[in-house]
Design a protein around this motif. Structure first.
Motif, PDB file in Angstrom:
ATOM      1  N   SER A  25     -16.665  65.608  34.047  1.00 30.62           N
ATOM      2  CA  SER A  25     -17.804  65.054  33.313  1.00 30.62           C
ATOM      3  C   SER A  25     -18.084  63.631  33.803  1.00 30.62           C
ATOM      4  O   SER A  25     -17.173  62.929  34.260  1.00 30.62           O
ATOM      5  CB  SER A  25     -17.548  65.070  31.808  1.00 30.62           C
ATOM      6  OG  SER A  25     -16.497  64.203  31.481  1.00 30.62           O
ATOM      7  N   TYR A  26     -19.313  63.221  33.717  1.00 30.12           N
ATOM      8  CA  TYR A  26     -19.695  61.914  34.259  1.00 30.12           C
ATOM      9  C   TYR A  26     -20.683  61.165  33.372  1.00 30.12           C
ATOM     10  O   TYR A  26     -21.034  60.025  33.658  1.00 30.12           O
ATOM     11  CB  TYR A  26     -20.298  62.074  35.669  1.00 30.12           C
ATOM     12  CG  TYR A  26     -21.447  63.038  35.705  1.00 30.12           C
ATOM     13  CD1 TYR A  26     -22.748  62.626  35.440  1.00 30.12           C
ATOM     14  CD2 TYR A  26     -21.231  64.381  35.980  1.00 30.12           C
ATOM     15  CE1 TYR A  26     -23.796  63.514  35.455  1.00 30.12           C
ATOM     16  CE2 TYR A  26     -22.281  65.272  36.003  1.00 30.12           C
ATOM     17  CZ  TYR A  26     -23.556  64.844  35.740  1.00 30.12           C
ATOM     18  OH  TYR A  26     -24.602  65.735  35.745  1.00 30.12           O
ATOM     19  N   ASP A  27     -21.148  61.768  32.297  1.00 27.52           N
ATOM     20  CA  ASP A  27     -22.150  61.133  31.427  1.00 27.52           C
ATOM     21  C   ASP A  27     -21.681  59.813  30.838  1.00 27.52           C
ATOM     22  O   ASP A  27     -22.490  58.944  30.529  1.00 27.52           O
ATOM     23  CB  ASP A  27     -22.548  62.068  30.289  1.00 27.52           C
ATOM     24  CG  ASP A  27     -23.296  63.294  30.774  1.00 27.52           C
ATOM     25  OD1 ASP A  27     -23.837  63.248  31.900  1.00 27.52           O
ATOM     26  OD2 ASP A  27     -23.329  64.291  30.037  1.00 27.52           O
ATOM     27  N   HIS A  28     -20.389  59.648  30.679  1.00 22.21           N
ATOM     28  CA  HIS A  28     -19.832  58.437  30.075  1.00 22.21           C
ATOM     29  C   HIS A  28     -19.763  57.269  31.058  1.00 22.21           C
ATOM     30  O   HIS A  28     -19.525  56.140  30.653  1.00 22.21           O
ATOM     31  CB  HIS A  28     -18.430  58.736  29.550  1.00 22.21           C
ATOM     32  CG  HIS A  28     -17.465  59.116  30.618  1.00 22.21           C
ATOM     33  ND1 HIS A  28     -17.508  60.346  31.228  1.00 22.21           N
ATOM     34  CD2 HIS A  28     -16.464  58.426  31.201  1.00 22.21           C
ATOM     35  CE1 HIS A  28     -16.558  60.395  32.148  1.00 22.21           C
ATOM     36  NE2 HIS A  28     -15.911  59.240  32.149  1.00 22.21           N
ATOM     37  N   LEU A  29     -19.994  57.547  32.335  1.00 23.07           N
ATOM     38  CA  LEU A  29     -19.864  56.505  33.361  1.00 23.07           C
ATOM     39  C   LEU A  29     -21.138  55.680  33.490  1.00 23.07           C
ATOM     40  O   LEU A  29     -22.233  56.172  33.215  1.00 23.07           O
ATOM     41  CB  LEU A  29     -19.562  57.155  34.714  1.00 23.07           C
ATOM     42  CG  LEU A  29     -18.250  57.911  34.838  1.00 23.07           C
ATOM     43  CD1 LEU A  29     -18.202  58.671  36.152  1.00 23.07           C
ATOM     44  CD2 LEU A  29     -17.080  56.961  34.709  1.00 23.07           C
TER      45      LEU A  29
ATOM     46  N   ARG B 273     -13.466  69.931  32.480  1.00 25.89           N
ATOM     47  CA  ARG B 273     -13.737  68.807  31.566  1.00 25.89           C
ATOM     48  C   ARG B 273     -13.509  67.452  32.236  1.00 25.89           C
ATOM     49  O   ARG B 273     -14.077  66.455  31.837  1.00 25.89           O
ATOM     50  CB  ARG B 273     -12.904  68.936  30.302  1.00 25.89           C
ATOM     51  CG  ARG B 273     -11.415  68.809  30.533  1.00 25.89           C
ATOM     52  CD  ARG B 273     -10.639  68.952  29.221  1.00 25.89           C
ATOM     53  NE  ARG B 273      -9.225  68.929  29.456  1.00 25.89           N
ATOM     54  CZ  ARG B 273      -8.448  70.001  29.444  1.00 25.89           C
ATOM     55  NH1 ARG B 273      -8.969  71.178  29.180  1.00 25.89           N
ATOM     56  NH2 ARG B 273      -7.159  69.903  29.667  1.00 25.89           N
ATOM     57  N   TYR B 274     -12.671  67.416  33.265  1.00 29.32           N
ATOM     58  CA  TYR B 274     -12.381  66.161  33.957  1.00 29.32           C
ATOM     59  C   TYR B 274     -13.465  65.773  34.961  1.00 29.32           C
ATOM     60  O   TYR B 274     -13.405  64.688  35.531  1.00 29.32           O
ATOM     61  CB  TYR B 274     -11.026  66.234  34.657  1.00 29.32           C
ATOM     62  CG  TYR B 274      -9.895  66.506  33.708  1.00 29.32           C
ATOM     63  CD1 TYR B 274      -9.613  65.630  32.667  1.00 29.32           C
ATOM     64  CD2 TYR B 274      -9.123  67.649  33.845  1.00 29.32           C
ATOM     65  CE1 TYR B 274      -8.577  65.885  31.788  1.00 29.32           C
ATOM     66  CE2 TYR B 274      -8.077  67.900  32.975  1.00 29.32           C
ATOM     67  CZ  TYR B 274      -7.814  67.018  31.947  1.00 29.32           C
ATOM     68  OH  TYR B 274      -6.784  67.274  31.078  1.00 29.32           O
TER      69      TYR B 274
ATOM     70  N   LYS C 170     -21.509  62.723  40.045  1.00 31.76           N
ATOM     71  CA  LYS C 170     -22.336  63.908  39.779  1.00 31.76           C
ATOM     72  C   LYS C 170     -22.325  64.931  40.913  1.00 31.76           C
ATOM     73  O   LYS C 170     -22.156  66.134  40.656  1.00 31.76           O
ATOM     74  CB  LYS C 170     -23.770  63.515  39.445  1.00 31.76           C
ATOM     75  CG  LYS C 170     -24.634  64.725  39.095  1.00 31.76           C
ATOM     76  CD  LYS C 170     -26.069  64.354  38.860  1.00 31.76           C
ATOM     77  CE  LYS C 170     -26.941  65.520  38.451  1.00 31.76           C
ATOM     78  NZ  LYS C 170     -26.772  66.748  39.203  1.00 31.76           N
TER      79      LYS C 170
ATOM     80  N   GLN D 194     -21.988  57.295  38.119  1.00 32.82           N
ATOM     81  CA  GLN D 194     -22.521  58.644  37.953  1.00 32.82           C
ATOM     82  C   GLN D 194     -23.076  59.167  39.275  1.00 32.82           C
ATOM     83  O   GLN D 194     -22.934  60.355  39.585  1.00 32.82           O
ATOM     84  CB  GLN D 194     -23.630  58.674  36.897  1.00 32.82           C
ATOM     85  CG  GLN D 194     -23.136  58.567  35.489  1.00 32.82           C
ATOM     86  CD  GLN D 194     -24.242  58.753  34.470  1.00 32.82           C
ATOM     87  OE1 GLN D 194     -25.277  59.362  34.746  1.00 32.82           O
ATOM     88  NE2 GLN D 194     -24.029  58.230  33.273  1.00 32.82           N
TER      89      GLN D 194
END
Length: 63
Positions: free
Chosen positions: A10-14, A7-8, A23, A19
């Motif tokens: 993830s990159y969609d919020h960046l 979960r750490y 990614k 990203q």
């Protein structure tokens, strides 16, 4: 049991420039999760990969 750090990664919020850094590391994490057997070395490697990802994203912030 797979590691539970995925979960750490993830990159969609960046923002998009971050990203681009995050990614490929998330992709590597996913590949290693599938390829490697569970165990203490895999867990340690995933934690170190997460630490490296955090450092590299912070490095991208300084540009």
């Amino acid at each position: 049991m797979p590691t539970n750090v995925d979960r750490y990664f993830s990159y969609d919020h960046l923002p998009l420039p971050l990203q681009a850094v995050s990614k490929p590391i998330a992709d590597l994490q996913e590949l290693m999760e599938k390829l490697l057997p569970d165990g203490p070395e895999k867990s340690a490697g995933m934690r170190k990969l997460l630490e490296a990802k955090d450092c590299l994203v912070r490095a991208a912030l300084t540009n």
